[in-house]
Motif scaffolding. Structure first.
Motif, PDB file in Angstrom:
ATOM      1  N   LEU A   1       0.211   5.096   7.893  1.00 49.62           N
ATOM      2  CA  LEU A   1      -0.130   3.828   7.256  1.00 49.62           C
ATOM      3  C   LEU A   1      -1.614   3.757   6.913  1.00 49.62           C
ATOM      4  O   LEU A   1      -1.989   3.265   5.839  1.00 49.62           O
ATOM      5  CB  LEU A   1       0.256   2.664   8.176  1.00 49.62           C
ATOM      6  CG  LEU A   1       0.003   1.254   7.628  1.00 49.62           C
ATOM      7  CD1 LEU A   1       0.600   1.071   6.246  1.00 49.62           C
ATOM      8  CD2 LEU A   1       0.556   0.214   8.598  1.00 49.62           C
ATOM      9  N   LEU A   2      -2.485   4.259   7.803  1.00 51.93           N
ATOM     10  CA  LEU A   2      -3.911   4.282   7.488  1.00 51.93           C
ATOM     11  C   LEU A   2      -4.178   5.112   6.231  1.00 51.93           C
ATOM     12  O   LEU A   2      -5.022   4.750   5.410  1.00 51.93           O
ATOM     13  CB  LEU A   2      -4.703   4.839   8.667  1.00 51.93           C
ATOM     14  CG  LEU A   2      -4.785   3.975   9.925  1.00 51.93           C
ATOM     15  CD1 LEU A   2      -5.589   4.681  11.006  1.00 51.93           C
ATOM     16  CD2 LEU A   2      -5.403   2.615   9.619  1.00 51.93           C
TER      17      LEU A   2
ATOM     18  N   HIS B   1       0.812  -1.217   0.000  1.00 54.55           N
ATOM     19  CA  HIS B   1       0.000   0.000   0.000  1.00 54.55           C
ATOM     20  C   HIS B   1       0.848   1.271   0.000  1.00 54.55           C
ATOM     21  O   HIS B   1       0.313   2.366  -0.176  1.00 54.55           O
ATOM     22  CB  HIS B   1      -0.914   0.012   1.232  1.00 54.55           C
ATOM     23  CG  HIS B   1      -1.793  -1.196   1.326  1.00 54.55           C
ATOM     24  ND1 HIS B   1      -2.914  -1.375   0.538  1.00 54.55           N
ATOM     25  CD2 HIS B   1      -1.696  -2.308   2.102  1.00 54.55           C
ATOM     26  CE1 HIS B   1      -3.483  -2.526   0.836  1.00 54.55           C
ATOM     27  NE2 HIS B   1      -2.764  -3.114   1.774  1.00 54.55           N
ATOM     28  N   MET B   2       2.146   1.130   0.175  1.00 49.60           N
ATOM     29  CA  MET B   2       3.014   2.296   0.239  1.00 49.60           C
ATOM     30  C   MET B   2       3.387   2.792  -1.151  1.00 49.60           C
ATOM     31  O   MET B   2       3.352   2.047  -2.130  1.00 49.60           O
ATOM     32  CB  MET B   2       4.287   1.965   1.032  1.00 49.60           C
ATOM     33  CG  MET B   2       4.046   1.587   2.474  1.00 49.60           C
ATOM     34  SD  MET B   2       5.601   1.183   3.307  1.00 49.60           S
ATOM     35  CE  MET B   2       5.009   0.687   4.925  1.00 49.60           C
TER      36      MET B   2
ATOM     37  N   LYS C   1     -12.579   2.877  -6.163  1.00 49.91           N
ATOM     38  CA  LYS C   1     -13.172   4.142  -6.591  1.00 49.91           C
ATOM     39  C   LYS C   1     -14.607   4.334  -6.069  1.00 49.91           C
ATOM     40  O   LYS C   1     -15.543   4.523  -6.839  1.00 49.91           O
ATOM     41  CB  LYS C   1     -13.152   4.251  -8.118  1.00 49.91           C
ATOM     42  CG  LYS C   1     -11.752   4.484  -8.709  1.00 49.91           C
ATOM     43  CD  LYS C   1     -11.205   5.839  -8.295  1.00 49.91           C
ATOM     44  CE  LYS C   1      -9.827   6.088  -8.889  1.00 49.91           C
ATOM     45  NZ  LYS C   1      -9.877   6.387 -10.320  1.00 49.91           N
ATOM     46  N   PRO C   2     -14.817   4.272  -4.760  1.00 49.24           N
ATOM     47  CA  PRO C   2     -16.168   4.514  -4.219  1.00 49.24           C
ATOM     48  C   PRO C   2     -16.574   5.963  -4.427  1.00 49.24           C
ATOM     49  O   PRO C   2     -15.735   6.869  -4.497  1.00 49.24           O
ATOM     50  CB  PRO C   2     -16.013   4.188  -2.736  1.00 49.24           C
ATOM     51  CG  PRO C   2     -14.564   4.420  -2.454  1.00 49.24           C
ATOM     52  CD  PRO C   2     -13.829   4.032  -3.702  1.00 49.24           C
ATOM     53  N   GLY C   3     -17.877   6.188  -4.497  1.00 50.38           N
ATOM     54  CA  GLY C   3     -18.367   7.551  -4.662  1.00 50.38           C
ATOM     55  C   GLY C   3     -18.171   8.403  -3.425  1.00 50.38           C
ATOM     56  O   GLY C   3     -18.050   9.635  -3.517  1.00 50.38           O
ATOM     57  N   PHE C   4     -18.152   7.759  -2.241  1.00 48.90           N
ATOM     58  CA  PHE C   4     -17.888   8.464  -0.988  1.00 48.90           C
ATOM     59  C   PHE C   4     -17.029   7.565  -0.112  1.00 48.90           C
ATOM     60  O   PHE C   4     -17.335   6.380   0.079  1.00 48.90           O
ATOM     61  CB  PHE C   4     -19.177   8.803  -0.239  1.00 48.90           C
ATOM     62  CG  PHE C   4     -18.939   9.408   1.118  1.00 48.90           C
ATOM     63  CD1 PHE C   4     -18.700  10.764   1.257  1.00 48.90           C
ATOM     64  CD2 PHE C   4     -18.934   8.609   2.265  1.00 48.90           C
ATOM     65  CE1 PHE C   4     -18.447  11.323   2.507  1.00 48.90           C
ATOM     66  CE2 PHE C   4     -18.690   9.155   3.513  1.00 48.90           C
ATOM     67  CZ  PHE C   4     -18.446  10.521   3.632  1.00 48.90           C
ATOM     68  N   ALA C   5     -15.959   8.124   0.438  1.00 41.25           N
ATOM     69  CA  ALA C   5     -15.106   7.355   1.340  1.00 41.25           C
ATOM     70  C   ALA C   5     -14.543   8.281   2.405  1.00 41.25           C
ATOM     71  O   ALA C   5     -14.239   9.450   2.141  1.00 41.25           O
ATOM     72  CB  ALA C   5     -13.968   6.685   0.573  1.00 41.25           C
ATOM     73  N   SER C   6     -14.394   7.752   3.626  1.00 45.59           N
ATOM     74  CA  SER C   6     -13.915   8.554   4.747  1.00 45.59           C
ATOM     75  C   SER C   6     -12.699   7.906   5.386  1.00 45.59           C
ATOM     76  O   SER C   6     -12.568   6.683   5.445  1.00 45.59           O
ATOM     77  CB  SER C   6     -15.027   8.731   5.789  1.00 45.59           C
ATOM     78  OG  SER C   6     -15.393   7.483   6.346  1.00 45.59           O
TER      79      SER C   6
ATOM     80  N   PHE D   1      -5.804   3.656   2.881  1.00 49.55           N
ATOM     81  CA  PHE D   1      -7.001   4.327   2.363  1.00 49.55           C
ATOM     82  C   PHE D   1      -6.842   4.675   0.885  1.00 49.55           C
ATOM     83  O   PHE D   1      -7.719   4.354   0.059  1.00 49.55           O
ATOM     84  CB  PHE D   1      -7.267   5.594   3.172  1.00 49.55           C
ATOM     85  CG  PHE D   1      -8.436   6.404   2.667  1.00 49.55           C
ATOM     86  CD1 PHE D   1      -9.734   6.083   3.024  1.00 49.55           C
ATOM     87  CD2 PHE D   1      -8.242   7.491   1.817  1.00 49.55           C
ATOM     88  CE1 PHE D   1     -10.815   6.816   2.549  1.00 49.55           C
ATOM     89  CE2 PHE D   1      -9.306   8.236   1.343  1.00 49.55           C
ATOM     90  CZ  PHE D   1     -10.599   7.894   1.713  1.00 49.55           C
ATOM     91  N   VAL D   2      -5.752   5.312   0.536  1.00 50.81           N
ATOM     92  CA  VAL D   2      -5.550   5.715  -0.866  1.00 50.81           C
ATOM     93  C   VAL D   2      -5.449   4.487  -1.760  1.00 50.81           C
ATOM     94  O   VAL D   2      -5.994   4.463  -2.881  1.00 50.81           O
ATOM     95  CB  VAL D   2      -4.302   6.606  -0.997  1.00 50.81           C
ATOM     96  CG1 VAL D   2      -3.963   6.860  -2.465  1.00 50.81           C
ATOM     97  CG2 VAL D   2      -4.520   7.938  -0.283  1.00 50.81           C
TER      98      VAL D   2
END
Length: 437
Positions: free
Chosen positions: A193-194, A163-164, A206-211, A198-199
């Protein structure tokens, strides 16, 4: 266009502005220069002024008086609609990482990794789920963890590396020397790391909304505001608690720089509408206030004689005891009351049917724990507790909100509950634009 909600818990933008004026935080400087920062007002007073109350306000669009979520983890006992299930029901794909006091009620979330203290459904592939479980255990053990950075990295790195990015690896190497020297800096690794996870998941789904919820800033502000150049008060941390001031380290500037890089990365993502919310912020504490956490919950309560309880640690000094019945919970009350400091019970207890929400209620210096008694029997139980913090800063209802694509910020404070409507409107408007196209 996808909507991203970056939740920088309790971050002090009034301190950030101090460092922006010194040229230290270029991405925050951009937000200030564009007049994108607006104050929010939680509209609450103590004891309702807590992040596990205010974040449900953001997630539901309801004030505390309306949603009545008072303790961390309460959401699992409550059917309040939240922003993710609200948008999913309207056709928007959603995702979330570590939202505070939020329950996963989505039918088909792209990803949903709950905070480490709320027991709800996790949605992620097996490797991400394994990584997240490891990170959660480290969060809950933070007050007592003495494991070296190298040992932690050996367990986390194989799962985290995919993920990095080259840019984030540079940021890890900026964090590393500070984290090797100061325990308080280790929390920055988790948030960095979170953000990477997340990215990575956002690019995949590619969700329309993400937090994305990040908490290291709140943690470091609570523990080390007195050590910062942004603090102009008279209080100071004792040398046995913090070496930052005498060595010239600035804990607040350190974590703000970590967040400045994350903010820049989020704003650089293509086809995104970024919102930044802090929920609350903090002000310096004017009194001496210590907080403690039990080191070994099962071991300590075996000495106390507590039986039949499932123990669920929460943040800081809090923990939940779950019983098989209301009667069993009530029977535990006199057992807990027998643990005392002087004439006062050690634990503050909130009866909640089959559960008891408990807090370590002693706030004095560490030597006071040498006088804890169990069932009238004195003993030095100080080693059973870890000092979580000398509370340098406390909550205030003012928070901050940034709409990176919105109009210039208005001067009047925005009610915190209104953040929900603004993010939902953006997510649904962007979806309508896609449909029209």
């Amino acid at each position: 266009m996808q909507v991203l909600s970056l939740e920088l818990n309790e971050l002090n933008f009034h301190y950030i502005k101090n460092f922006v004026d010194r040229g230290a935080l270029p991405n925050f400087a951009r937000l200030f220069a564009d007049n994108r920062v607006r104050e929010t007002d939680a509209g609450e007073i103590y004891p309702e002024l807590e992040p596990w109350i205010q974040w449900p306000t953001v997630y539901t669009g309801k004030t505390y008086a309306e949603h009545q979520l008072f303790r961390l983890g309460d959401i699992v006992y409550n059917d309040q609609p939240q922003i993710w299930d609200y948008l999913e029901q309207r056709g928007v794909k959603v995702g979330a990482i570590s939202p505070m006091n939020a329950s996963n009620r989505c039918a088909d979330a792209a990803f949903f990794l709950p905070d480490p203290w709320t027991h709800t459904k996790l949605v992620a592939d097996p490797k991400v789920a394994k990584l997240y479980a490891l990170l959660g255990s480290l969060v809950n053990d933070n007050a007592t963890a003495d494991a070296s950075i190298a040992k932690l990295a050996s367990r986390i790195l194989p799962l985290a590396l995919p993920h990095m990015t080259s840019a984030s690896i540079v940021e890890y190497f900026k964090i590393l020397p500070v984290a090797l020297k100061y325990k308080w800096a280790r929390a920055a690794f988790l948030d960095r790391l979170l953000a990477d996870v997340f990215v990575s998941l956002w690019k995949r789904h590619k969700p329309g909304f993400a937090s994305l919820f990040l908490n290291a800033g709140a943690h470091i502000q609570h523990h080390h505001t007195y050590d910062s150049k942004a603090y102009d008060g008279e209080r100071a941390n004792p040398g046995w608690y913090s070496k930052a001031a005498e060595t010239g380290a600035d804990p607040l500037l350190f974590i703000y720089r970590v967040y400045d890089a994350i903010v820049g990365e989020m704003l650089a993502l293509k086809d995104t509408h970024v919102f930044i919310t802090t929920g609350l912020s903090q002000v310096p504490n004017k009194r001496e206030h210590y907080q403690y956490r039990i080191v070994d919950f099962p071991g300590f309560f075996a000495k106390v004689g507590l039986e039949g309880a499932t123990i669920r640690p929460r943040m800081s000094r809090d923990f939940l005891l779950e019983f098989a019945s209301v009667e069993a919970a009530k029977a535990a009350l006199p057992v807990l009351d027998r643990v005392r400091v002087g004439d006062a019970p050690l634990f503050a207890v909130d009866e909640r049917g089959e559960t008891l929400f408990c807090q370590v209620g002693y706030f004095g210096p560490p030597e006071g724990l040498e006088a804890v008694t169990i069932d009238g029997q004195p003993g030095d139980h100080s080693q059973a507790f870890a000092l979580v913090s000398i509370e340098n800063a406390i909550h205030q209802p003012t928070g901050y909100f940034v709409d990176a694509l919105g109009p210039r910020a208005e001067p009047a404070p925005l009610p915190l509950a209104d953040v929900f409507d603004r993010m939902c409107a953006a997510a649904l408007a962007d979806r309508h634009e896609v449909r029209a196209a």
